[in-house]
Design an enzyme around this catalytic site. Structure first.
Site, PDB file in Angstrom:
ATOM      1  N   TYR A  64     -23.139  45.016 -12.498  1.00 63.27           N
ATOM      2  CA  TYR A  64     -23.478  46.090 -11.564  1.00 63.27           C
ATOM      3  C   TYR A  64     -24.989  46.051 -11.385  1.00 63.27           C
ATOM      4  O   TYR A  64     -25.742  46.556 -12.207  1.00 63.27           O
ATOM      5  CB  TYR A  64     -23.009  47.450 -12.086  1.00 63.27           C
ATOM      6  CG  TYR A  64     -23.440  48.611 -11.215  1.00 63.27           C
ATOM      7  CD1 TYR A  64     -23.291  48.568  -9.838  1.00 63.27           C
ATOM      8  CD2 TYR A  64     -24.003  49.750 -11.775  1.00 63.27           C
ATOM      9  CE1 TYR A  64     -23.704  49.614  -9.034  1.00 63.27           C
ATOM     10  CE2 TYR A  64     -24.403  50.811 -10.988  1.00 63.27           C
ATOM     11  CZ  TYR A  64     -24.249  50.742  -9.623  1.00 63.27           C
ATOM     12  OH  TYR A  64     -24.661  51.782  -8.822  1.00 63.27           O
ATOM     13  N   ASP A  77     -20.988  44.052  -8.002  1.00 67.31           N
ATOM     14  CA  ASP A  77     -21.720  44.744  -6.945  1.00 67.31           C
ATOM     15  C   ASP A  77     -23.177  44.345  -7.087  1.00 67.31           C
ATOM     16  O   ASP A  77     -23.876  44.811  -7.978  1.00 67.31           O
ATOM     17  CB  ASP A  77     -21.534  46.257  -7.102  1.00 67.31           C
ATOM     18  CG  ASP A  77     -22.393  47.063  -6.138  1.00 67.31           C
ATOM     19  OD1 ASP A  77     -23.089  46.458  -5.287  1.00 67.31           O
ATOM     20  OD2 ASP A  77     -22.376  48.306  -6.230  1.00 67.31           O
ATOM     21  N   HIS A  95     -16.452  51.336  -2.088  1.00 65.13           N
ATOM     22  CA  HIS A  95     -16.368  49.872  -2.076  1.00 65.13           C
ATOM     23  C   HIS A  95     -14.912  49.427  -1.993  1.00 65.13           C
ATOM     24  O   HIS A  95     -14.015  50.131  -2.452  1.00 65.13           O
ATOM     25  CB  HIS A  95     -16.956  49.270  -3.356  1.00 65.13           C
ATOM     26  CG  HIS A  95     -18.408  49.504  -3.550  1.00 65.13           C
ATOM     27  ND1 HIS A  95     -19.355  48.516  -3.388  1.00 65.13           N
ATOM     28  CD2 HIS A  95     -19.089  50.616  -3.916  1.00 65.13           C
ATOM     29  CE1 HIS A  95     -20.560  49.008  -3.659  1.00 65.13           C
ATOM     30  NE2 HIS A  95     -20.424  50.271  -3.980  1.00 65.13           N
TER      31      HIS A  95
END
Length: 253
Positions: free
Chosen positions: A104, A145, A244
């Protein structure tokens, strides 16, 4: 082998979506980001009942990453070795002979801010560590991400904010590719304006006003095995969705 990545923006809230998605798609590994929970609260029992083991690296309210797998993950590493960081953003494990790194990446908030400087330092540390990790594990997938839209076509043409699309962020993404990684999504012809994130506000998803910031990068040793890479918008259409959508990588056995 099917590997997917999904920023769920709170696993507590999105657990029913995750369980349904696992049942429908049956990935071999699912990388999750933004768990937003401490390790003691992780729903291991619910996921085990669904047929998945999990390794995770969480913290209260913010961040947190996990890898869900059908088989027992091996050689688990949490965080970026040698990089002092209180934020839980990385977990790594070997799954089916493939090294899976789930990340992340920092948002950065605004170009020039302290949070942006942290983002760039974090990216530099990740890149330096991955260089060694690739030497040890040539069959590697970096998933997560990234909070970076690497090319102009990865951001809606009307996107005006500099964050996620700045020259520095795109250069950092290119530095990851220079290690010998390849953007699996771009190995194939894809629909125009293909995105993986849409703001909750202003009807962004309905208008397809988004960014492609969720990625699966594969090492050179795996590139020829990539059969497909796609964004699954289905969960974004549900009630109370993550902002997302999952991205799915299909590798030839």
């Amino acid at each position: 082998m099917k590997i997917a990545t999904w920023n769920v923006n709170s696993l507590k809230v999105r657990l029913p979506h995750v369980l349904d998605w696992l049942a429908a798609n049956q990935p071999d590994a699912l990388c999750l980001q933004e768990l937003k929970m401490e390790d003691h609260a992780f729903p291991a029992a619910e996921l085990e009942a669904a047929g998945y083991q999990a390794v995770f690296n969480g913290q209260k309210t913010y961040n947190g990453v996990a890898i869900l797998t059908r088989e027992t993950p091996q050689d688990v590493v949490r965080d970026i070795p040698g990089f002092a960081d209180a934020q839980k953003r990385i977990i790594t494990a070997s799954v089916g002979g493939i090294r899976v790194v789930c990340g992340y990446f920092p948002n950065g908030q605004a170009v020039g801010s302290d949070k942006f400087a942290y983002k760039m330092d974090w990216l530099a540390a990740l890149t330096a560590w991955l260089r060694d990790e690739l030497a040890r594990h040539p069959r590697l997938v970096l998933a997560g991400d990234f909070n970076i839209a690497p090319e102009a076509r990865d951001a809606h043409p009307d996107w005006k904010d500099e964050i996620h699309v700045s020259a520095d962020e795109r250069a950092a993404f290119a530095a990851l590719l220079d290690l010998g990684l390849h953007d699996a999504f771009r190995l194939f012809e894809q629909p125009e304006r293909s995105y993986s994130w849409w703001d909750y506000r202003m009807g962004a998803f309905r208008r397809n006003f988004g960014l492609r910031i969720d990625h699966l990068l594969v090492s050179t040793a795996l590139r020829e095995r990539v059969r497909q890479c796609m964004v699954d918008k289905t969960p974004r259409k549900l009630e109370r969705p993550s902002d997302h959508a999952p991205v799915i990588l299909d590798l030839q056995a």
